[in-house]
Scaffold this motif. Sequence first.
Motif, short mmCIF file in Angstrom:
data_model
loop_
_atom_site.label_atom_id
_atom_site.label_comp_id
_atom_site.label_asym_id
_atom_site.label_seq_id
_atom_site.Cartn_x
_atom_site.Cartn_y
_atom_site.Cartn_z
N LEU A 39 0.82 -1.21 0.00
CA LEU A 39 0.00 0.00 0.00
C LEU A 39 0.86 1.26 0.00
N ALA A 40 2.00 1.24 0.69
CA ALA A 40 2.86 2.43 0.72
C ALA A 40 3.35 2.78 -0.68
N LEU A 41 3.78 1.78 -1.45
CA LEU A 41 4.24 2.04 -2.81
C LEU A 41 3.10 2.52 -3.70
N PHE A 42 1.93 1.92 -3.54
CA PHE A 42 0.78 2.34 -4.35
C PHE A 42 0.35 3.76 -4.01
N TYR A 43 0.26 4.08 -2.72
CA TYR A 43 -0.15 5.42 -2.31
C TYR A 43 0.85 6.48 -2.77
N LEU A 44 2.14 6.17 -2.68
CA LEU A 44 3.15 7.13 -3.12
C LEU A 44 3.04 7.39 -4.62
N PHE A 45 2.91 6.33 -5.40
CA PHE A 45 2.78 6.48 -6.86
C PHE A 45 1.52 7.25 -7.22
N SER A 46 0.39 6.91 -6.58
CA SER A 46 -0.88 7.58 -6.88
C SER A 46 -0.86 9.04 -6.46
N PHE A 47 -0.22 9.32 -5.32
CA PHE A 47 -0.14 10.72 -4.87
C PHE A 47 0.65 11.56 -5.86
N ILE A 48 1.80 11.07 -6.31
CA ILE A 48 2.62 11.85 -7.25
C ILE A 48 1.87 12.04 -8.56
N TRP A 49 1.22 10.98 -9.04
CA TRP A 49 0.48 11.07 -10.30
C TRP A 49 -0.69 12.03 -10.18
N GLY A 50 -1.48 11.89 -9.11
CA GLY A 50 -2.63 12.77 -8.93
C GLY A 50 -2.23 14.22 -8.72
N ALA A 51 -1.14 14.46 -7.97
CA ALA A 51 -0.68 15.83 -7.74
C ALA A 51 -0.21 16.49 -9.04
N LEU A 134 -10.75 13.70 -7.50
CA LEU A 134 -9.29 13.74 -7.62
C LEU A 134 -8.68 14.64 -6.55
N PHE A 135 -9.32 15.78 -6.30
CA PHE A 135 -8.78 16.71 -5.31
C PHE A 135 -8.87 16.13 -3.90
N LEU A 136 -9.86 15.30 -3.62
CA LEU A 136 -10.00 14.71 -2.29
C LEU A 136 -9.11 13.48 -2.09
N VAL A 137 -8.88 12.72 -3.15
CA VAL A 137 -8.13 11.48 -2.99
C VAL A 137 -6.63 11.72 -2.87
N VAL A 138 -6.12 12.83 -3.42
CA VAL A 138 -4.68 13.09 -3.39
C VAL A 138 -4.18 13.33 -1.96
N PRO A 139 -4.76 14.25 -1.17
CA PRO A 139 -4.28 14.39 0.22
C PRO A 139 -4.57 13.16 1.07
N HIS A 140 -5.65 12.45 0.75
CA HIS A 140 -5.93 11.22 1.50
C HIS A 140 -4.83 10.18 1.27
N TYR A 141 -4.38 10.05 0.04
CA TYR A 141 -3.30 9.10 -0.27
C TYR A 141 -2.00 9.52 0.40
N LEU A 142 -1.76 10.81 0.52
CA LEU A 142 -0.55 11.27 1.20
C LEU A 142 -0.55 10.84 2.66
N VAL A 143 -1.67 11.02 3.33
CA VAL A 143 -1.77 10.62 4.74
C VAL A 143 -1.63 9.12 4.89
N GLU A 144 -2.24 8.35 4.01
CA GLU A 144 -2.15 6.90 4.08
C GLU A 144 -0.73 6.42 3.79
N PHE A 145 -0.04 7.07 2.88
CA PHE A 145 1.35 6.71 2.61
C PHE A 145 2.22 6.93 3.85
N ILE A 146 2.03 8.06 4.53
CA ILE A 146 2.81 8.34 5.74
C ILE A 146 2.55 7.28 6.80
N PHE A 147 1.30 6.88 6.95
CA PHE A 147 0.97 5.88 7.98
C PHE A 147 1.65 4.54 7.69
N HIS A 148 1.53 4.06 6.46
CA HIS A 148 2.09 2.74 6.15
C HIS A 148 3.62 2.78 6.09
N ALA A 149 4.20 3.90 5.70
CA ALA A 149 5.66 4.02 5.74
C ALA A 149 6.17 3.99 7.18
N LEU A 150 5.45 4.66 8.08
CA LEU A 150 5.84 4.63 9.49
C LEU A 150 5.67 3.23 10.07
#
Length: 288
Positions: A39-51, A134-150
């Motif tokens: 999930l961390a890799l997916f969230y990071l990729f999706s966040f960069i793409w969506g941003a 799209l605008f709502l899912v991008v910050p959500h993916y950022l928060v989820e990436f931080i959680f799974h990376a931690l």
Amino acid sequence: MLVAIKVHAVIQECILDKINRYLQLSKPEQSKFSESGQLALFYLFSFIWGASILNAEEFPMNLTSFWKDYPFSRMLFQEKLFYICQIAYWLHALPELYFQRVQKEDIPRQLCYICLYITHISGAYILNLQHLGLFLVVPHYLVEFIFHALRLFYFPDENMQKGFIIWALLFIMVRLLTLTLSVLTFGFGLARAENPGFSIADGNFNILPVRIGCLGAVCLTQAWMMWKFVNFQLKKWREHVKDQIPEKKPANPKKKRTKKEPGKANFANGTAKTEDGASPRTRKSKPV
């Protein structure tokens, strides 16, 4: 969907399985470590793409773009591809629950958030609300990436917990942002649009029942996520308090040995007796 399955398998076998063998984690920890790694890799990729899409369209600069000119007559190729990839990934996550041999107690939790992702992302795509989604899912993916990376760093070393405070603050801020933009879009923006109506051919779903349904779904989801978040924090707080309280060792009272004076005899029925119960011999008087 097949591409997502192949990429999932390559990441699992070439990266996560090797790290699992090196760390020698238990089976429950291996399952959670693999989940967080994927999930961390997916969230990071999706966040960069969506941003990058948001930056190209300049949506954050103009909030009225979420409802102005609705229904939107055109969609960028990158935006459409983004939604298709998102739906394909979360659909592929359903059979992965079987192939990854997820533990039975973790299946309801994972199945719940997978279905929520499929419902919300598909709803935004079908109802022609791709800008807001799209605008709502991008910050959500950022928060989820931080959680799974931690969490990936937490399994090898349980003392690394300071980063979760930053995640908790960002989590609350994103929930407030989601509620604010949803109320602003469905309650005010689309309600005052120039062309309200219902037409599947034109992609126009701007009617009161649809707006109420979408706003209710978003609010209920955010309330459920906050409820889970509060329960998670309370559980961690109780565990922390329990660890801080020192355990009281039960006192073992030692039997005090009573010292008996030597040469002091016990008397029973007028006769002197020693400790073993035998009466002492009487000395015979010598004749004078």
